[in-house]
Scaffold this active site. Structure first.
Site, short mmCIF file in Angstrom:
data_model
loop_
_atom_site.label_atom_id
_atom_site.label_comp_id
_atom_site.label_asym_id
_atom_site.label_seq_id
_atom_site.Cartn_x
_atom_site.Cartn_y
_atom_site.Cartn_z
N ARG A 214 0.86 -1.19 0.00
CA ARG A 214 0.00 0.00 0.00
C ARG A 214 0.88 1.23 0.00
NH1 ARG A 214 -4.28 3.12 -1.29
NH2 ARG A 214 -4.67 4.74 0.26
N SER A 217 -0.40 8.15 1.28
CA SER A 217 0.06 9.52 1.48
C SER A 217 -0.45 10.05 2.82
CB SER A 217 -0.43 10.42 0.35
OG SER A 217 0.10 9.99 -0.89
N GLN A 235 -8.92 4.00 5.15
CA GLN A 235 -8.08 3.29 4.19
C GLN A 235 -6.77 2.84 4.83
OE1 GLN A 235 -7.75 5.93 0.65
NE2 GLN A 235 -8.66 4.21 -0.43
N GLU A 257 1.34 15.12 2.18
CA GLU A 257 0.06 15.63 2.67
C GLU A 257 -0.67 16.41 1.58
OE1 GLU A 257 -2.71 16.04 5.64
OE2 GLU A 257 -0.70 15.52 6.33
N GLY A 258 -1.99 16.18 1.52
CA GLY A 258 -2.81 16.96 0.59
C GLY A 258 -2.47 16.72 -0.87
N ARG A 259 -2.23 15.48 -1.25
CA ARG A 259 -1.80 15.12 -2.60
C ARG A 259 -0.54 15.90 -3.00
NH1 ARG A 259 -7.31 15.54 -3.69
NH2 ARG A 259 -6.99 17.38 -4.99
N ASP A 291 -2.75 16.61 -9.03
CA ASP A 291 -2.07 15.73 -8.08
C ASP A 291 -0.58 16.05 -8.14
OD1 ASP A 291 -1.02 13.63 -6.54
OD2 ASP A 291 -2.58 12.24 -7.20
N ARG A 293 1.81 14.77 -6.22
CA ARG A 293 2.66 13.76 -5.59
C ARG A 293 3.71 13.20 -6.55
NH1 ARG A 293 -2.12 10.20 -2.95
NH2 ARG A 293 -3.07 10.83 -4.93
N THR A 314 -4.79 -0.33 -4.04
CA THR A 314 -5.03 1.05 -4.45
C THR A 314 -6.27 1.16 -5.32
OG1 THR A 314 -3.99 3.00 -5.46
CG2 THR A 314 -3.68 0.90 -6.60
N LYS A 319 -0.75 5.49 -9.37
CA LYS A 319 0.23 4.81 -8.53
C LYS A 319 0.77 3.56 -9.23
CE LYS A 319 -1.60 6.36 -4.05
NZ LYS A 319 -2.16 5.93 -2.75
#
Length: 367
Positions: A214, A217, A235, A257-259, A291, A293, A314, A319
């Protein structure tokens, strides 16, 4: 990379840095926390411009193919108008006239905004190319170490961090409620801003084939405080239980954090959502993409743990693709849901319809 790391800390402290762009030098300062355009103008020898991302400009109705644009600042602009240009959902009526001077950002100016994103600040930068008259003073400050200089190319590339340079720092056995045999392994990025944790559940020597994995984030509000605005906490706990039930595996707890926009900007986005925007539009108003990330760090962590094949828990196809591009074989995918509530339904709908997350089953009540 060392200079970039130092520059990020200076920027977060509200200090200007110099971005070297060939035969030109660009003086750069974060808009966030800045109160004086005039001080920067005096240092650079000319008035700065405000550099905004294409996402921010799109939220203001301006279509831009370049990554960012530079907006010359009029002498009469107020501090409120300046900050409104970068963060307000409805900038003042004066903004229309100010936007008429927009031009695509130079490479060094794009690098400046990238530095802000890496520093987890509002992605808006005050930028001024150093005039000939001010050059000697800037050179002296650089020589004395009072100003820091970085290359434009390094600034543009800094968002990806430093792939392959992640440091494994410490580890300990930490029994969890749903997985008593768990070991936390902490990794630190070279700039020191972000630390990530691999939660190794079970005995790696007993794993066969693809490892249950997994990528989670960090979500302070959901994971720790049980916020009802998202399903992150559910999750997280469901992932630990599922991995334990699958015979063990790994949960990578990523400091994104926060995408990827950071906690301060996530809270700003929440306030915009309270005004009616969805999660994607709120991030765009602040100047961010859908996004932000980066998953190269997850690939580095998996490499450090000698994991090459995974069963990924997911709902996010991005990802899966990111791991594959990093050389990790994604053998299969398992859905991972939280509960749909009145508080988080709008958020989940936006993730599905605008972010491409595979949530059809849970949103249609089939789970």
């Amino acid at each position: 990379m060392y200079q970039i790391e130092r520059a990020i800390f200076d920027i977060r402290r509200g200090l200007p840095v110099v971005v070297n762009a060939g035969d030109q030098r660009l003086l750069v300062q974060a808009l966030e926390g800045s109160e004086s355009v005039e001080a920067m103008a005096r240092l650079a020898g000319q008035r700065p411009s405000l550099v905004l991302t294409r996402h921010r400009l799109a939220a203001m109705g301006v279509t831009l193919t370049a990554e960012a644009a530079s907006l010359p600042l009029a002498a009469s602009i107020t501090t409120n108008e300046l900050h409104g240009l970068a963060t307000s959902e409805s900038p003042s009526s004066a903004a229309d006239g100010l936007l008429s001077g927009l031009k695509p950002a130079a490479s060094a100016e794009v690098g400046a905004v990238t530095l802000m994103r890496r520093a987890l600040l509002i992605p808006a930068a005050l930028c001024a190319f150093v005039s000939e008259a001010a050059t000697a003073n800037i050179e002296q400050q650089l020589a004395e170490g009072r100003l820091l200089q970085v290359n434009a190319d390094d600034a543009e590339a800094c968002l990806a961090g430093a792939p392959g340079m992640l440091k494994r720092v410490s580890e300990a056995h930490i029994p969890l409620e749903d997985a008593a045999d768990s070991r936390f392994v902490l990794f630190r990025e070279p700039d020191g801003l972000r630390e990530h944790v691999a939660v190794v559940i079970g005995k790696p020597e007993s794993w066969e084939g693809a490892v249950p994995l997994r990528l989670h984030s960090a979500c302070l509000t959901g994971d720790l405080f049980g916020s009802l605005r998202c399903d992150c906490g559910e999750q997280l706990r469901n992932a630990v239980a599922d991995i334990q039930g699958m015979g063990g595996g790994v949960l990578l707890y990523l400091a994104q954090e926060g995408r990827g926009i950071g906690l301060a900007n996530k809270l700003r986005a929440y306030t915009l959502q309270d005004g009616g925007l969805d999660t994607v539009d709120a991030d765009q108003v602040l100047g961010f993409g859908d996004d932000e990330r980066q998953y190269a760090v997850a690939v580095d962590m998996l490499n450090a743990l000698d994991i090459e094949q995974v069963q990924l828990l997911t709902n996010n196809p991005l990802k899966m693709e990111a791991l594959r591009q990093g050389g990790i074989e994604v053998v299969s995918r398992q859905a991972l849901y939280g509960s749909v509530t009145d508080h988080n339904q709008r958020y989940l709908n936006a993730k599905a319809t605008r972010g491409g997350h595979l949530l059809e089953d849970v949103l249609s009540g089939q789970r």
